[in-house]
Design a protein around this motif. Sequence first.
Motif, PDB file in Angstrom:
ATOM      1  N   ALA A  70       0.828  -1.205   0.000  1.00  0.00           N
ATOM      2  CA  ALA A  70       0.000   0.000   0.000  1.00  0.00           C
ATOM      3  C   ALA A  70       0.867   1.262   0.000  1.00  0.00           C
ATOM      4  O   ALA A  70       0.581   2.226  -0.732  1.00  0.00           O
ATOM      5  CB  ALA A  70      -0.934  -0.006   1.204  1.00  0.00           C
ATOM      6  N   ILE A  71       1.928   1.270   0.777  1.00  0.00           N
ATOM      7  CA  ILE A  71       2.846   2.411   0.801  1.00  0.00           C
ATOM      8  C   ILE A  71       3.482   2.585  -0.577  1.00  0.00           C
ATOM      9  O   ILE A  71       3.621   3.712  -1.070  1.00  0.00           O
ATOM     10  CB  ILE A  71       3.918   2.235   1.891  1.00  0.00           C
ATOM     11  N   MET A  72       3.850   1.480  -1.208  1.00  0.00           N
ATOM     12  CA  MET A  72       4.422   1.553  -2.553  1.00  0.00           C
ATOM     13  C   MET A  72       3.428   2.197  -3.522  1.00  0.00           C
ATOM     14  O   MET A  72       3.813   3.004  -4.380  1.00  0.00           O
ATOM     15  CB  MET A  72       4.827   0.159  -3.038  1.00  0.00           C
ATOM     16  N   GLY A  73       2.142   1.877  -3.369  1.00  0.00           N
ATOM     17  CA  GLY A  73       1.116   2.509  -4.197  1.00  0.00           C
ATOM     18  C   GLY A  73       1.069   4.013  -3.980  1.00  0.00           C
ATOM     19  O   GLY A  73       0.966   4.788  -4.929  1.00  0.00           O
ATOM     20  N   GLY A  74       1.167   4.443  -2.735  1.00  0.00           N
ATOM     21  CA  GLY A  74       1.209   5.874  -2.436  1.00  0.00           C
ATOM     22  C   GLY A  74       2.418   6.551  -3.053  1.00  0.00           C
ATOM     23  O   GLY A  74       2.320   7.662  -3.590  1.00  0.00           O
ATOM     24  N   MET A  75       3.551   5.879  -2.999  1.00  0.00           N
ATOM     25  CA  MET A  75       4.765   6.444  -3.600  1.00  0.00           C
ATOM     26  C   MET A  75       4.610   6.576  -5.118  1.00  0.00           C
ATOM     27  O   MET A  75       5.034   7.577  -5.709  1.00  0.00           O
ATOM     28  CB  MET A  75       5.987   5.594  -3.257  1.00  0.00           C
ATOM     29  N   LEU A  76       3.999   5.584  -5.741  1.00  0.00           N
ATOM     30  CA  LEU A  76       3.791   5.666  -7.190  1.00  0.00           C
ATOM     31  C   LEU A  76       2.838   6.806  -7.557  1.00  0.00           C
ATOM     32  O   LEU A  76       2.996   7.429  -8.612  1.00  0.00           O
ATOM     33  CB  LEU A  76       3.291   4.338  -7.742  1.00  0.00           C
ATOM     34  N   CYS A  77       1.870   7.107  -6.689  1.00  0.00           N
ATOM     35  CA  CYS A  77       0.993   8.252  -6.941  1.00  0.00           C
ATOM     36  C   CYS A  77       1.802   9.552  -6.936  1.00  0.00           C
ATOM     37  O   CYS A  77       1.570  10.433  -7.776  1.00  0.00           O
ATOM     38  CB  CYS A  77      -0.121   8.310  -5.901  1.00  0.00           C
ATOM     39  N   ILE A  78       2.750   9.677  -6.025  1.00  0.00           N
ATOM     40  CA  ILE A  78       3.596  10.878  -6.005  1.00  0.00           C
ATOM     41  C   ILE A  78       4.478  10.914  -7.241  1.00  0.00           C
ATOM     42  O   ILE A  78       4.653  11.969  -7.860  1.00  0.00           O
ATOM     43  CB  ILE A  78       4.432  10.937  -4.709  1.00  0.00           C
ATOM     44  N   VAL A  79       5.027   9.766  -7.634  1.00  0.00           N
ATOM     45  CA  VAL A  79       5.832   9.711  -8.861  1.00  0.00           C
ATOM     46  C   VAL A  79       4.986  10.179 -10.045  1.00  0.00           C
ATOM     47  O   VAL A  79       5.434  10.968 -10.877  1.00  0.00           O
ATOM     48  CB  VAL A  79       6.395   8.293  -9.102  1.00  0.00           C
ATOM     49  N   ALA A  80       3.755   9.706 -10.124  1.00  0.00           N
ATOM     50  CA  ALA A  80       2.896  10.007 -11.269  1.00  0.00           C
ATOM     51  C   ALA A  80       2.385  11.440 -11.280  1.00  0.00           C
ATOM     52  O   ALA A  80       2.365  12.087 -12.332  1.00  0.00           O
ATOM     53  CB  ALA A  80       1.706   9.034 -11.291  1.00  0.00           C
ATOM     54  N   PHE A  81       1.968  11.948 -10.107  1.00  0.00           N
ATOM     55  CA  PHE A  81       1.265  13.224 -10.080  1.00  0.00           C
ATOM     56  C   PHE A  81       2.045  14.367  -9.442  1.00  0.00           C
ATOM     57  O   PHE A  81       1.589  15.501  -9.442  1.00  0.00           O
ATOM     58  CB  PHE A  81      -0.087  13.055  -9.368  1.00  0.00           C
ATOM     59  N   GLY A  82       3.200  14.080  -8.866  1.00  0.00           N
ATOM     60  CA  GLY A  82       4.006  15.117  -8.252  1.00  0.00           C
ATOM     61  C   GLY A  82       3.564  15.452  -6.842  1.00  0.00           C
ATOM     62  O   GLY A  82       2.690  14.808  -6.268  1.00  0.00           O
ATOM     63  N   ALA A  83       4.171  16.481  -6.302  1.00  0.00           N
ATOM     64  CA  ALA A  83       3.976  16.857  -4.904  1.00  0.00           C
ATOM     65  C   ALA A  83       2.820  17.818  -4.689  1.00  0.00           C
ATOM     66  O   ALA A  83       2.368  18.004  -3.573  1.00  0.00           O
ATOM     67  CB  ALA A  83       5.257  17.487  -4.362  1.00  0.00           C
ATOM     68  N   GLY A  84       2.344  18.461  -5.738  1.00  0.00           N
ATOM     69  CA  GLY A  84       1.274  19.438  -5.597  1.00  0.00           C
ATOM     70  C   GLY A  84       1.818  20.845  -5.411  1.00  0.00           C
ATOM     71  O   GLY A  84       3.021  21.079  -5.328  1.00  0.00           O
ATOM     72  N   ARG A  85       0.895  21.778  -5.357  1.00  0.00           N
ATOM     73  CA  ARG A  85       1.255  23.199  -5.276  1.00  0.00           C
ATOM     74  C   ARG A  85       1.962  23.548  -3.970  1.00  0.00           C
ATOM     75  O   ARG A  85       2.864  24.376  -3.945  1.00  0.00           O
ATOM     76  CB  ARG A  85       0.004  24.054  -5.435  1.00  0.00           C
ATOM     77  N   TYR A  86       1.558  22.928  -2.868  1.00  0.00           N
ATOM     78  CA  TYR A  86       2.140  23.249  -1.571  1.00  0.00           C
ATOM     79  C   TYR A  86       3.403  22.427  -1.350  1.00  0.00           C
ATOM     80  O   TYR A  86       3.468  21.514  -0.524  1.00  0.00           O
ATOM     81  CB  TYR A  86       1.136  23.023  -0.443  1.00  0.00           C
ATOM     82  N   SER A  87       4.426  22.755  -2.138  1.00  0.00           N
ATOM     83  CA  SER A  87       5.699  22.058  -2.095  1.00  0.00           C
ATOM     84  C   SER A  87       6.780  22.997  -2.598  1.00  0.00           C
ATOM     85  O   SER A  87       6.482  23.998  -3.252  1.00  0.00           O
ATOM     86  CB  SER A  87       5.652  20.799  -2.973  1.00  0.00           C
ATOM     87  N   ILE A  88       8.005  22.668  -2.306  1.00  0.00           N
ATOM     88  CA  ILE A  88       9.110  23.482  -2.820  1.00  0.00           C
ATOM     89  C   ILE A  88       9.113  23.469  -4.349  1.00  0.00           C
ATOM     90  O   ILE A  88       9.311  24.502  -4.983  1.00  0.00           O
ATOM     91  CB  ILE A  88      10.455  23.010  -2.238  1.00  0.00           C
ATOM     92  N   ASP A  89       8.891  22.290  -4.925  1.00  0.00           N
ATOM     93  CA  ASP A  89       8.905  22.175  -6.385  1.00  0.00           C
ATOM     94  C   ASP A  89       7.643  22.722  -7.044  1.00  0.00           C
ATOM     95  O   ASP A  89       7.650  22.995  -8.242  1.00  0.00           O
ATOM     96  CB  ASP A  89       9.097  20.709  -6.802  1.00  0.00           C
ATOM     97  N   ARG A  90       6.564  22.844  -6.289  1.00  0.00           N
ATOM     98  CA  ARG A  90       5.270  23.362  -6.780  1.00  0.00           C
ATOM     99  C   ARG A  90       4.806  22.701  -8.066  1.00  0.00           C
ATOM    100  O   ARG A  90       4.471  23.364  -9.034  1.00  0.00           O
ATOM    101  CB  ARG A  90       5.333  24.872  -6.973  1.00  0.00           C
ATOM    102  N   GLU A  91       4.799  21.376  -8.052  1.00  0.00           N
ATOM    103  CA  GLU A  91       4.341  20.665  -9.255  1.00  0.00           C
ATOM    104  C   GLU A  91       3.082  19.890  -9.000  1.00  0.00           C
ATOM    105  O   GLU A  91       2.751  19.462  -7.973  1.00  0.00           O
ATOM    106  CB  GLU A  91       5.418  19.727  -9.771  1.00  0.00           C
TER     107      GLU A  91
END
Length: 135
Positions: free
Chosen positions: A114-135
Amino acid sequence: MNNDNPLQNISALVGRILLASLFVLSGFNKITGFAGTAGYMASKGLPMAEVLLVLTILVELGGGLMLILGYRARMAALAIFLFIIPVTLVFHNFWAVPAAEAQMQMIQFMKNLAIMGGMLCIVAFGAGRYSIDRE
């Protein structure tokens, strides 16, 4: 990810923090319990346990902090995803433990999936606006 959707942006931030908190805490605990953790790793047959433990701390603590901050979050999530694969196979091999331990190890195995699935969601969609990278 649509950076104009507040619900998506807050969800991405909270999701990153929740996923990363597990790794930040685990990495910190490995630092404070270095000798015991290295011994446990060696008992599982891992060579150079102390070297592997330092690398583990870097992935868990460093990658976890990167996720929380949203700094190169896709790279951090991918590194953690790849890290979890051998960890899961070595430490949660429910198919090779006594019956009394099998259910708990299967739960841990599935938690890691399940954690791996969450990590893949971040890989796919990025960190979002509230992040240093703002992606």
